[in-house]
Design a protein around this motif. Structure first.
Motif, PDB file in Angstrom:
ATOM      1  N   LEU A 175       3.598  10.244  -4.952  1.00  0.00           N
ATOM      2  CA  LEU A 175       3.694  10.756  -4.223  1.00  0.00           C
ATOM      3  C   LEU A 175       4.409  11.212  -5.282  1.00  0.00           C
ATOM      4  O   LEU A 175       5.242  12.608  -5.977  1.00  0.00           O
ATOM      5  N   ASN A 232       0.816  -1.357   0.550  1.00  0.00           N
ATOM      6  CA  ASN A 232      -0.344  -0.234   0.091  1.00  0.00           C
ATOM      7  C   ASN A 232       1.057   1.265   0.061  1.00  0.00           C
ATOM      8  O   ASN A 232       0.481   2.269  -1.012  1.00  0.00           O
ATOM      9  N   GLN A 233       1.564   1.256   0.756  1.00  0.00           N
ATOM     10  CA  GLN A 233       3.259   2.742   0.517  1.00  0.00           C
ATOM     11  C   GLN A 233       3.360   2.712  -0.625  1.00  0.00           C
ATOM     12  O   GLN A 233       3.887   3.460  -1.082  1.00  0.00           O
ATOM     13  N   GLN A 269       1.399   4.406  -2.451  1.00  0.00           N
ATOM     14  CA  GLN A 269       1.091   5.986  -2.142  1.00  0.00           C
ATOM     15  C   GLN A 269       2.600   6.561  -3.433  1.00  0.00           C
ATOM     16  O   GLN A 269       2.971   7.859  -2.901  1.00  0.00           O
ATOM     17  N   HIS A 270       3.843   5.741  -2.474  1.00  0.00           N
ATOM     18  CA  HIS A 270       5.610   6.057  -3.039  1.00  0.00           C
ATOM     19  C   HIS A 270       5.283   7.126  -4.549  1.00  0.00           C
ATOM     20  O   HIS A 270       5.798   7.555  -5.190  1.00  0.00           O
ATOM     21  N   ILE A 310       6.444   8.706   5.003  1.00  0.00           N
ATOM     22  CA  ILE A 310       6.368   6.778   4.247  1.00  0.00           C
ATOM     23  C   ILE A 310       7.134   5.739   4.763  1.00  0.00           C
ATOM     24  O   ILE A 310       6.989   4.737   4.912  1.00  0.00           O
TER      25      ILE A 310
END
Length: 529
Positions: free
Chosen positions: A58, A50-51, A54-55, A101
């Motif tokens: 971003l 999940n991260q 996000q990375h 993160i």
């Protein structure tokens, strides 16, 4: 330098270049982050799936923002402070989120903020640099505090964040101080470059306008550089480095002798190309190739200047003497006229006549010398030679009791001359007197010829006699003061005539000398005032 005028911000070219490089660096970093997040998510093993998403999101937003910043920096040179602040704000925000993160400062992404602040310190102003460091510090402390609220408080982590925050300020301030020093050195170098260029232009113009020739010689005798005057007197070709001996063997020998002895003596040489006599002086230089400067002076010009100074001094001296002797001379002349009334025999009359004749001759010399003092007081007007010359000739012939056909007039063209009228009468009287004195005094012995010159608005006036002419050895002295070939002449007539012509911007010269003498006035028929 950064300055503000009427609310509009201006960056120097150096600052804009730094801002572009800074944004290019950010673009490269964003590209690497996006590529690693897209193709190699395993490069961040601390991130969950999940991260990782996000990375990637971003990194995508960061890449778009850096791309926009690069375009703005290259396409729009305005609001530089706002562009820099926005770029630093985006970097702080993105890096802080990436640190969050990635699990905090242990992810190693905190060092990226140090690089960002260093770049901002090189580009931005002093107060803004402190603001950027404070912004990064608050973001890092807020992230760590938020992490502490969700998990257990980590004192070591706060200490680690504090060290990073201190590093933010240290890097930002150090970068700003370094930037100020670089900017000051750059401005100094730029100013010195401008000063050097100006000095080079001035020196080059001075050398080009010098009346003396300047030559730069290599030690092997080849001409390295020269000014226009040197090319003229030596006949040099500026497009190549020729041996000096090809143009002046005497000067080349003088250079060899100077290299051997190092003497400061002046060398007199003759140049075949121009036929001039030159005075050469050699001087060493401190150049890396030990070049030699050669200064060339035209001896003819130096002699002419010396002659002009001599004549000017002589003119002032004679004018002063003339003022002093005029009064006693008048008294002697008056006394002689009184003695003539007495009748004491032929011997007495002969001696008295000699005295009066010489007194009148001296009076004529004094009047001629004093006339020179009025040479600079000129009022030039357009003189119609067709109307003026017949009257002057008639008056002069009547005064000398000569036949009216001795002088013949030949007028053609414009026949008008810009001249001071009283000066013109004096000049023409002197030239006519000189011509009649050396002519045969027959019909047409003296000719006055007025015609158009070769150039536009140019007029020539010739005074020609049928005498023996001027010898070759006398030509160069004919206009000198007190030089005369006649026992009754004062030697000032032609000298005064030339001086008055010079004062009226007219050339008087001996045009031809055999058979007879031909004196030519070369003036203009326009531009009198």
């Amino acid at each position: 330098m950064i300055s503000a005028t009427l609310g509009v911000e201006h960056f120097s070219a150096t600052h804009w270049k730094s801002l572009r490089y800074f944004n290019l660096y950010r673009f490269v970093v964003a590209t690497l982050l996006f590529t690693s997040a897209l193709l190699y998510p395993s490069a961040f093993p601390i991130l969950s799936p999940n991260q990782s998403l996000q990375h990637l999101a971003l990194a995508s937003v960061y890449l778009l923002s850096t791309t926009l910043a690069v375009l703005l920096a290259f396409r729009h040179r305005w609001h530089a402070r706002m562009q820099l602040t926005a770029s630093v704000f985006v970097d702080v925000l993105v890096m802080t989120l990436l640190i969050h993160i990635g699990g905090g400062l242990d992810s190693g992404l905190g060092a990226m903020l140090l690089v960002t602040l260093a770049g901002a310190g090189l580009v931005g102003e002093g107060r803004l640099v402190l603001f950027y460091a404070a912004m990064a510090t608050l973001a890092l402390l807020f992230e760590h505090s938020y992490r502490a609220l969700q998990h257990d408080i980590d004192v070591a982590g706060f200490f680690h964040a504090g060290l990073f925050s201190a590093g933010f300020f240290a890097v930002a301030v150090s970068a700003r101080l370094l930037a100020r020093r670089v900017i000051a050195n750059e401005a100094l170098a730029l100013q010195r470059g401008v000063d050097l260029n100006n000095q080079t232009l001035i020196s080059q113009r001075v050398i080009e306008e010098m009346q003396d020739g300047v030559v730069v010689l290599r030690r092997d005798g080849r001409v390295k550089q020269c000014n226009p005057r040197a090319r003229q007197v030596l006949g040099l070709d500026s497009s190549r480095e020729d041996l000096l001996a090809e143009y002046s063997p005497e000067l080349a020998l003088g250079f060899v002798e100077w290299c051997r002895s190092g003497s400061d003596d002046v060398v007199l040489v003759h140049v075949p190309a121009s036929g001039m006599q030159l005075r050469a002086r050699f001087a060493p230089t401190e150049s890396s190739e030990s070049d030699v400067l050669v200064f060339l002076e035209d001896l003819g010009r130096l002699q002419e200047q010396a002659q002009q100074l001599k004549l000017a001094a002589l003119g002032r001296l004679t004018a002063n003497i003339a003022h002093e002797i005029r009064n006693p001379l008048s008294a002697i002349s008056h006394a002689g006229e009184l003695l003539r009334e007495e009748r004491r025999g032929e011997t007495y009359e002969r001696l008295l006549r000699i005295m009066l004749d010489n007194t009148r001759r001296l009076e004529r010399i004094v009047s001629d010398v004093l006339e020179l003092g009025r040479r600079d007081r000129t009022y030039r007007e357009l003189i119609d030679l067709r109307a003026t010359l017949p009257l002057l000739v008639e008056e002069y012939l009547a005064k000398e009791a000569l036949s009216a056909d001795v002088v013949r007039l030949e007028l053609s063209g414009v026949a008008a001359l810009c001249f001071d009228r009283s000066h013109f009468h004096q000049v023409l009287g002197n030239l006519l007197g000189n011509a009649l004195r050396h002519s045969q005094r027959m019909a047409g012995s003296v000719r006055l010829v007025a015609c158009d010159g070769k150039a536009d608005a140019q007029v020539e006036l010739h005074v020609i006699d049928d005498g023996e002419g001027v010898g070759e050895g006398q030509r160069e002295h004919i206009f000198e003061p007190f030089f005369t070939t006649h026992h009754r002449g004062t030697g000032l007539g032609l000298y005064i005539a030339r001086e008055l012509c010079d004062a009226n911007a007219t050339l008087l010269e001996l045009h031809a000398s055999r058979p007879g003498a031909d004196f030519r006035l070369l003036g203009r028929s326009s531009g009198c005032h």
